[in-house]
Design a protein around this motif. Structure first.
Motif, PDB file in Angstrom:
ATOM      1  N   PHE A 290       0.808  -1.226   0.000  1.00 38.11           N
ATOM      2  CA  PHE A 290       0.000   0.000   0.000  1.00 38.11           C
ATOM      3  C   PHE A 290       0.843   1.278   0.000  1.00 38.11           C
ATOM      4  CE2 PHE A 290      -3.063  -3.027   2.009  1.00 38.11           C
ATOM      5  CZ  PHE A 290      -4.056  -2.933   1.041  1.00 38.11           C
ATOM      6  N   ASP A 291       2.187   1.126   0.033  1.00 37.12           N
ATOM      7  CA  ASP A 291       3.099   2.270   0.087  1.00 37.12           C
ATOM      8  C   ASP A 291       2.765   3.176   1.283  1.00 37.12           C
ATOM      9  OD1 ASP A 291       5.208   3.907  -0.607  1.00 37.12           O
ATOM     10  OD2 ASP A 291       3.992   5.157  -1.939  1.00 37.12           O
ATOM     11  N   VAL A 292       2.750   2.553   2.476  1.00 38.44           N
ATOM     12  CA  VAL A 292       2.438   3.276   3.710  1.00 38.44           C
ATOM     13  C   VAL A 292       3.471   2.899   4.771  1.00 38.44           C
ATOM     14  CG1 VAL A 292      -0.048   3.428   3.280  1.00 38.44           C
ATOM     15  CG2 VAL A 292       0.881   1.396   4.438  1.00 38.44           C
ATOM     16  N   PHE A 293       3.379   3.582   5.920  1.00 39.07           N
ATOM     17  CA  PHE A 293       4.179   3.217   7.085  1.00 39.07           C
ATOM     18  C   PHE A 293       3.251   2.597   8.112  1.00 39.07           C
ATOM     19  CE2 PHE A 293       6.042   4.136  11.291  1.00 39.07           C
ATOM     20  CZ  PHE A 293       7.227   3.426  11.146  1.00 39.07           C
ATOM     21  N   VAL A 294       3.581   1.390   8.552  1.00 39.06           N
ATOM     22  CA  VAL A 294       2.740   0.656   9.496  1.00 39.06           C
ATOM     23  C   VAL A 294       3.380   0.712  10.884  1.00 39.06           C
ATOM     24  CG1 VAL A 294       1.704  -1.577  10.051  1.00 39.06           C
ATOM     25  CG2 VAL A 294       1.996  -0.897   7.656  1.00 39.06           C
ATOM     26  N   HIS A 295       2.603   1.173  11.866  1.00 47.21           N
ATOM     27  CA  HIS A 295       3.098   1.214  13.238  1.00 47.21           C
ATOM     28  C   HIS A 295       2.992  -0.177  13.858  1.00 47.21           C
ATOM     29  CE1 HIS A 295       3.692   5.540  13.699  1.00 47.21           C
ATOM     30  NE2 HIS A 295       2.628   5.679  12.927  1.00 47.21           N
ATOM     31  N   LEU A 296       4.086  -0.620  14.473  1.00 45.68           N
ATOM     32  CA  LEU A 296       4.139  -1.961  15.053  1.00 45.68           C
ATOM     33  C   LEU A 296       4.172  -1.887  16.574  1.00 45.68           C
ATOM     34  CD1 LEU A 296       6.631  -4.096  12.963  1.00 45.68           C
ATOM     35  CD2 LEU A 296       4.175  -4.286  13.104  1.00 45.68           C
ATOM     36  N   PRO A 297       3.126  -2.343  17.250  1.00 48.26           N
ATOM     37  CA  PRO A 297       3.197  -2.475  18.701  1.00 48.26           C
ATOM     38  C   PRO A 297       3.833  -3.807  19.063  1.00 48.26           C
ATOM     39  CG  PRO A 297       1.028  -3.105  17.950  1.00 48.26           C
ATOM     40  CD  PRO A 297       1.818  -2.728  16.717  1.00 48.26           C
ATOM     41  N   LEU A 298       4.072  -4.018  20.345  1.00 51.03           N
ATOM     42  CA  LEU A 298       4.566  -5.317  20.780  1.00 51.03           C
ATOM     43  C   LEU A 298       3.466  -6.362  20.597  1.00 51.03           C
ATOM     44  CD1 LEU A 298       6.303  -4.262  24.117  1.00 51.03           C
ATOM     45  CD2 LEU A 298       7.450  -5.141  22.088  1.00 51.03           C
ATOM     46  N   PRO A 299       3.831  -7.570  20.165  1.00 52.19           N
ATOM     47  CA  PRO A 299       2.815  -8.615  20.039  1.00 52.19           C
ATOM     48  C   PRO A 299       2.403  -9.132  21.412  1.00 52.19           C
ATOM     49  CG  PRO A 299       4.980  -9.523  19.604  1.00 52.19           C
ATOM     50  CD  PRO A 299       5.179  -8.036  19.788  1.00 52.19           C
ATOM     51  N   ASN A 300       1.212  -9.685  21.487  1.00 52.01           N
ATOM     52  CA  ASN A 300       0.771 -10.397  22.682  1.00 52.01           C
ATOM     53  C   ASN A 300       0.856 -11.884  22.400  1.00 52.01           C
ATOM     54  OD1 ASN A 300       0.051  -8.151  24.319  1.00 52.01           O
ATOM     55  ND2 ASN A 300      -1.806  -7.894  23.117  1.00 52.01           N
ATOM     56  N   VAL A 301       1.503 -12.618  23.294  1.00 48.46           N
ATOM     57  CA  VAL A 301       1.605 -14.073  23.172  1.00 48.46           C
ATOM     58  C   VAL A 301       1.016 -14.681  24.433  1.00 48.46           C
ATOM     59  CG1 VAL A 301       3.153 -16.048  22.921  1.00 48.46           C
ATOM     60  CG2 VAL A 301       3.669 -13.905  21.740  1.00 48.46           C
ATOM     61  N   ASN A 302      -0.008 -15.517  24.279  1.00 46.90           N
ATOM     62  CA  ASN A 302      -0.693 -16.089  25.434  1.00 46.90           C
ATOM     63  C   ASN A 302      -1.141 -17.510  25.139  1.00 46.90           C
ATOM     64  OD1 ASN A 302      -1.015 -13.689  27.318  1.00 46.90           O
ATOM     65  ND2 ASN A 302      -1.948 -12.871  25.458  1.00 46.90           N
TER      66      ASN A 302
END
Length: 334
Positions: free
Chosen positions: A163-175
């Motif tokens: 999409f030619d964008v910047f994607v903000h990455l939060p920390l993943p949740n692992v449960n």
């Protein structure tokens, strides 16, 4: 003489991997930091000749840390080591003063090339006294958090390029969740009563599960604007867009997971759980599928839009021992 190095990463596995990858000839005296604020405190107390910095961290991320270093006039050379491999992420950190960018998981050959550029060679041979390093003690969760972090970075990169964008990455949740807890997590994911849900099954070498992609109605509308699809276009075009996003995210995540676990994953065609439906309808579709499941969950946000895309991977119970075995090498010293 030792070479003081600061390694800043919230992941115990990543800190250990970087420390173990540094050549003995560097004679590194290593200090660890677990997020940006911790790193800034260490930089106040000590002089370092090199700093390794992650991007996706709690408290203060790598971008914020670089901005603060610029504000303070701190000239410590910084090498970013991250799973966020989007072209715009790389460009941003270099603009903020980073000397180099290395993709996770770290490659020793790439690291050595970077060190050749940044570290002056020793003029005369010297006797190296090995420096004692208190390496992080790894837990099972540490392994899965870092594996998920690298995999979501692959998915964000594919979405950003498409999409030619910047994607903000939060920390993943692992449960690891019981089915009732899974349903609670799904309700927490949906901050909008109306969502569009896509489900894709996946499997490889006995490891199997389902991926769920959720987009709120407002996110779908913004995606259509981003792709310059007319607001009053046919629902078929909207459906194709949803399927496209699901294939990109799920396929890229599985490629990242497969590279780290040496498993070739196959994914089924995306199945529409519904457009403009309540989250309860999505929950109903997962009832009976799982008793207990390990989940990887992340919410992607696209810069300068209100687009939020929730991605949830659910592994069936029987897969967990197999996945543990595939990733056991990460617990070992190397």
């Amino acid at each position: 003489m030792s070479f003081p190095v600061l390694i800043c990463d919230d992941s115990a596995l990543a800190r250990k991997q970087i420390a173990r990858s540094l050549p003995a000839s560097l004679n590194a005296d290593i200090t660890f930091a677990v997020h940006g604020l911790d790193a800034l405190k260490q930089l106040e107390l000590n002089d370092f000749k090199l700093m390794f910095l992650d991007l996706t961290m709690p408290e203060l991320d790598g971008f914020g840390t670089l901005e603060e270093l610029q504000r303070l006039g701190n000239t410590t050379p910084v090498v970013v080591v991250s799973g966020d491999i989007q072209p715009k992420a790389k460009a941003k950190v270099l603009a903020l003063g980073a000397k180099a960018f290395i993709q996770k998981p770290i490659d020793k050959a790439v690291l050595n090339d970077v060190l050749k550029e940044l570290v002056e060679p020793v003029a005369q041979p010297r006797i190296i006294t090995p420096t004692s390093i208190d390496l992080p003690i790894l837990r099972r969760r540490d392994i899965y958090m870092e594996v998920a972090n690298v995999s979501i970075g692959r998915a964000a990169d594919a979405l950003a390029r498409h999409f030619d964008v910047f994607v903000h990455l939060p920390l993943p949740n692992v449960n690891i969740l019981e089915v009732s807890e899974l349903h609670m997590a799904l309700r927490d994911l949906a901050d909008n009563d109306q969502v569009s849900g896509i489900c894709q099954g996946f499997s490889g070498e006995g490891i199997a599960g389902e991926a769920l992609v959720l987009l709120s109605d407002s996110s779908v509308a913004d995606l259509k604007k981003l792709m310059k699809i007319p607001a009053d276009s046919e629902e078929l075009e909207e459906l194709e867009l949803l399927m496209d996003v699901s294939n990109i995210l799920v396929g890229s995540f599985l490629n990242g997971l497969g590279e780290q676990s040496e498993v070739r994953f196959f994914q089924s065609s995306p199945v529409l759980l519904g457009q403009h439906i309540s989250i309860d309808s999505v929950i109903a579709s997962t009832s009976g599928s799982f008793n207990k499941t390990m989940t990887f969950e992340v919410s992607y946000n696209i810069d300068d839009t209100s687009i939020r895309c929730d991605l949830l991977f659910m592994f069936v119970d029987e897969s967990l021992p197999l996945l543990d075995n595939k990733l056991a090498y990460l617990m070992e010293d190397f």
